[in-house]
Design a protein around this motif. Structure first.
Motif, PDB file in Angstrom:
ATOM      1  N   ASN A   1      -8.452  -7.063   8.699  1.00 29.89           N
ATOM      2  CA  ASN A   1      -8.420  -8.158   7.721  1.00 29.89           C
ATOM      3  C   ASN A   1      -7.237  -8.079   6.768  1.00 29.89           C
ATOM      4  O   ASN A   1      -7.235  -8.735   5.729  1.00 29.89           O
ATOM      5  CB  ASN A   1      -9.730  -8.159   6.927  1.00 29.89           C
ATOM      6  CG  ASN A   1     -10.885  -8.550   7.800  1.00 29.89           C
ATOM      7  OD1 ASN A   1     -11.036  -9.708   8.148  1.00 29.89           O
ATOM      8  ND2 ASN A   1     -11.680  -7.576   8.202  1.00 29.89           N
ATOM      9  N   ARG A   2      -6.213  -7.313   7.116  1.00 32.34           N
ATOM     10  CA  ARG A   2      -5.100  -7.114   6.191  1.00 32.34           C
ATOM     11  C   ARG A   2      -4.379  -8.407   5.844  1.00 32.34           C
ATOM     12  O   ARG A   2      -3.822  -8.527   4.761  1.00 32.34           O
ATOM     13  CB  ARG A   2      -4.129  -6.070   6.733  1.00 32.34           C
ATOM     14  CG  ARG A   2      -3.488  -6.408   8.044  1.00 32.34           C
ATOM     15  CD  ARG A   2      -2.678  -5.235   8.558  1.00 32.34           C
ATOM     16  NE  ARG A   2      -2.228  -5.495   9.920  1.00 32.34           N
ATOM     17  CZ  ARG A   2      -1.159  -4.966  10.448  1.00 32.34           C
ATOM     18  NH1 ARG A   2      -0.428  -4.124   9.740  1.00 32.34           N
ATOM     19  NH2 ARG A   2      -0.820  -5.245  11.676  1.00 32.34           N
ATOM     20  N   HIS A   3      -4.417  -9.401   6.710  1.00 30.51           N
ATOM     21  CA  HIS A   3      -3.779 -10.682   6.415  1.00 30.51           C
ATOM     22  C   HIS A   3      -4.520 -11.445   5.315  1.00 30.51           C
ATOM     23  O   HIS A   3      -3.969 -12.345   4.704  1.00 30.51           O
ATOM     24  CB  HIS A   3      -3.681 -11.534   7.688  1.00 30.51           C
ATOM     25  CG  HIS A   3      -5.005 -11.852   8.298  1.00 30.51           C
ATOM     26  ND1 HIS A   3      -5.747 -10.903   8.983  1.00 30.51           N
ATOM     27  CD2 HIS A   3      -5.724 -12.988   8.313  1.00 30.51           C
ATOM     28  CE1 HIS A   3      -6.871 -11.470   9.405  1.00 30.51           C
ATOM     29  NE2 HIS A   3      -6.874 -12.731   9.017  1.00 30.51           N
ATOM     30  N   ARG A   4      -5.761 -11.073   5.031  1.00 27.49           N
ATOM     31  CA  ARG A   4      -6.561 -11.714   3.987  1.00 27.49           C
ATOM     32  C   ARG A   4      -6.483 -10.986   2.643  1.00 27.49           C
ATOM     33  O   ARG A   4      -6.971 -11.494   1.644  1.00 27.49           O
ATOM     34  CB  ARG A   4      -8.024 -11.767   4.419  1.00 27.49           C
ATOM     35  CG  ARG A   4      -8.290 -12.637   5.612  1.00 27.49           C
ATOM     36  CD  ARG A   4      -9.793 -12.678   5.909  1.00 27.49           C
ATOM     37  NE  ARG A   4     -10.068 -13.572   6.992  1.00 27.49           N
ATOM     38  CZ  ARG A   4     -10.404 -13.185   8.221  1.00 27.49           C
ATOM     39  NH1 ARG A   4     -10.521 -11.898   8.493  1.00 27.49           N
ATOM     40  NH2 ARG A   4     -10.634 -14.060   9.161  1.00 27.49           N
ATOM     41  N   LEU A   5      -5.915  -9.797   2.622  1.00 29.15           N
ATOM     42  CA  LEU A   5      -5.898  -8.959   1.430  1.00 29.15           C
ATOM     43  C   LEU A   5      -4.661  -9.243   0.582  1.00 29.15           C
ATOM     44  O   LEU A   5      -3.695  -9.829   1.073  1.00 29.15           O
ATOM     45  CB  LEU A   5      -5.964  -7.491   1.844  1.00 29.15           C
ATOM     46  CG  LEU A   5      -7.245  -7.117   2.586  1.00 29.15           C
ATOM     47  CD1 LEU A   5      -7.142  -5.718   3.168  1.00 29.15           C
ATOM     48  CD2 LEU A   5      -8.441  -7.222   1.666  1.00 29.15           C
ATOM     49  N   PRO A   6      -4.668  -8.832  -0.696  1.00 33.05           N
ATOM     50  CA  PRO A   6      -3.509  -9.083  -1.559  1.00 33.05           C
ATOM     51  C   PRO A   6      -2.215  -8.554  -0.939  1.00 33.05           C
ATOM     52  O   PRO A   6      -2.159  -7.427  -0.467  1.00 33.05           O
ATOM     53  CB  PRO A   6      -3.844  -8.311  -2.840  1.00 33.05           C
ATOM     54  CG  PRO A   6      -5.341  -8.233  -2.850  1.00 33.05           C
ATOM     55  CD  PRO A   6      -5.746  -8.134  -1.406  1.00 33.05           C
ATOM     56  N   GLY A   7      -1.218  -9.417  -0.901  1.00 30.15           N
ATOM     57  CA  GLY A   7       0.068  -9.056  -0.304  1.00 30.15           C
ATOM     58  C   GLY A   7       0.145  -9.392   1.169  1.00 30.15           C
ATOM     59  O   GLY A   7       1.227  -9.436   1.743  1.00 30.15           O
ATOM     60  N   GLY A   8      -1.008  -9.618   1.788  1.00 26.78           N
ATOM     61  CA  GLY A   8      -1.032  -9.932   3.215  1.00 26.78           C
ATOM     62  C   GLY A   8      -0.529 -11.344   3.470  1.00 26.78           C
ATOM     63  O   GLY A   8      -0.583 -12.217   2.609  1.00 26.78           O
ATOM     64  N   THR A   9      -0.015 -11.551   4.653  1.00 28.48           N
ATOM     65  CA  THR A   9       0.463 -12.860   5.079  1.00 28.48           C
ATOM     66  C   THR A   9      -0.136 -13.154   6.444  1.00 28.48           C
ATOM     67  O   THR A   9      -0.628 -12.235   7.118  1.00 28.48           O
ATOM     68  CB  THR A   9       2.002 -12.883   5.182  1.00 28.48           C
ATOM     69  OG1 THR A   9       2.394 -11.991   6.230  1.00 28.48           O
ATOM     70  CG2 THR A   9       2.664 -12.491   3.866  1.00 28.48           C
ATOM     71  N   PRO A  10      -0.074 -14.408   6.889  1.00 20.80           N
ATOM     72  CA  PRO A  10      -0.579 -14.704   8.237  1.00 20.80           C
ATOM     73  C   PRO A  10       0.095 -13.853   9.317  1.00 20.80           C
ATOM     74  O   PRO A  10      -0.518 -13.528  10.317  1.00 20.80           O
ATOM     75  CB  PRO A  10      -0.260 -16.185   8.418  1.00 20.80           C
ATOM     76  CG  PRO A  10      -0.271 -16.736   7.028  1.00 20.80           C
ATOM     77  CD  PRO A  10       0.303 -15.625   6.172  1.00 20.80           C
ATOM     78  N   ALA A  11       1.353 -13.457   9.098  1.00 12.80           N
ATOM     79  CA  ALA A  11       2.054 -12.627  10.088  1.00 12.80           C
ATOM     80  C   ALA A  11       1.372 -11.286  10.278  1.00 12.80           C
ATOM     81  O   ALA A  11       1.473 -10.674  11.337  1.00 12.80           O
ATOM     82  CB  ALA A  11       3.507 -12.411   9.659  1.00 12.80           C
ATOM     83  N   CYS A  12       0.658 -10.792   9.256  1.00 17.26           N
ATOM     84  CA  CYS A  12      -0.027  -9.503   9.365  1.00 17.26           C
ATOM     85  C   CYS A  12      -1.087  -9.519  10.443  1.00 17.26           C
ATOM     86  O   CYS A  12      -1.463  -8.457  10.947  1.00 17.26           O
ATOM     87  CB  CYS A  12      -0.675  -9.122   8.028  1.00 17.26           C
ATOM     88  SG  CYS A  12       0.465  -8.917   6.667  1.00 17.26           S
TER      89      CYS A  12
ATOM     90  N   SER B   1       0.831  -1.209   0.000  1.00 17.84           N
ATOM     91  CA  SER B   1       0.000   0.000   0.000  1.00 17.84           C
ATOM     92  C   SER B   1       0.862   1.255   0.000  1.00 17.84           C
ATOM     93  O   SER B   1       0.560   2.219  -0.707  1.00 17.84           O
ATOM     94  CB  SER B   1      -0.930   0.004   1.216  1.00 17.84           C
ATOM     95  OG  SER B   1      -1.820  -1.083   1.152  1.00 17.84           O
ATOM     96  N   VAL B   2       1.942   1.235   0.766  1.00 13.92           N
ATOM     97  CA  VAL B   2       2.842   2.388   0.813  1.00 13.92           C
ATOM     98  C   VAL B   2       3.539   2.556  -0.534  1.00 13.92           C
ATOM     99  O   VAL B   2       3.657   3.678  -1.047  1.00 13.92           O
ATOM    100  CB  VAL B   2       3.856   2.253   1.968  1.00 13.92           C
ATOM    101  CG1 VAL B   2       4.994   3.248   1.842  1.00 13.92           C
ATOM    102  CG2 VAL B   2       3.145   2.433   3.300  1.00 13.92           C
TER     103      VAL B   2
END
Length: 125
Positions: A107-118, A19-20
């Motif tokens: 829900n950022r871990h579910r979005l494109p680029g997100g990982t479970p660590a998010c 996003s950045v």
């Protein structure tokens, strides 16, 4: 403290980093951009807990978080972006932006680029 605004994001989150990068390419970020993991947070007036929870915009000694940080970024970008940024600072759009930001952040871990660590707190990554 710096005279230039500072945009602080979660460098461990793929969605946040993407996003950045998007904002830098498409909007034009007129700030020093840094992941919170590398920032001197006490000097910027914030904490790791807050920086882990939301994107931050630090300007003139004030810390703005979440949707209001994004609104400040847009205002600073100038041009048509600043119109949108000013709109996002005014109720009722401010309230809607806050709700949408919270939904995305949760829900950022579910979005494109997100990982479970998010989805994990910083202490557990």
């Amino acid at each position: 403290m710096t005279n230039r605004p500072v945009l602080i994001y979660d460098g461990d989150c793929g969605f946040c980093a993407a996003s950045v990068r998007f904002a830098e390419r498409r909007i034009g970020v007129r700030a020093h951009v840094t992941p919170w993991q590398r920032a001197d947070l006490p000097a910027l007036g914030t904490t790791p807990e807050r920086a882990d929870r939301e994107v931050l915009w630090v300007e003139h000694g004030r810390v703005y978080g979440g949707a209001q940080a994004a609104a400040r970024l847009l205002v600073a970008a100038g041009g048509p972006w600043s119109v949108l940024g000013h709109a996002l600072r005014t109720p009722p759009l401010r309230w809607a932006a806050h709700g949408l930001y919270r939904l995305v952040a949760a829900n950022r871990h579910r979005l494109p680029g997100g990982t479970p660590a998010c989805s994990l707190p910083a202490a557990r990554r």
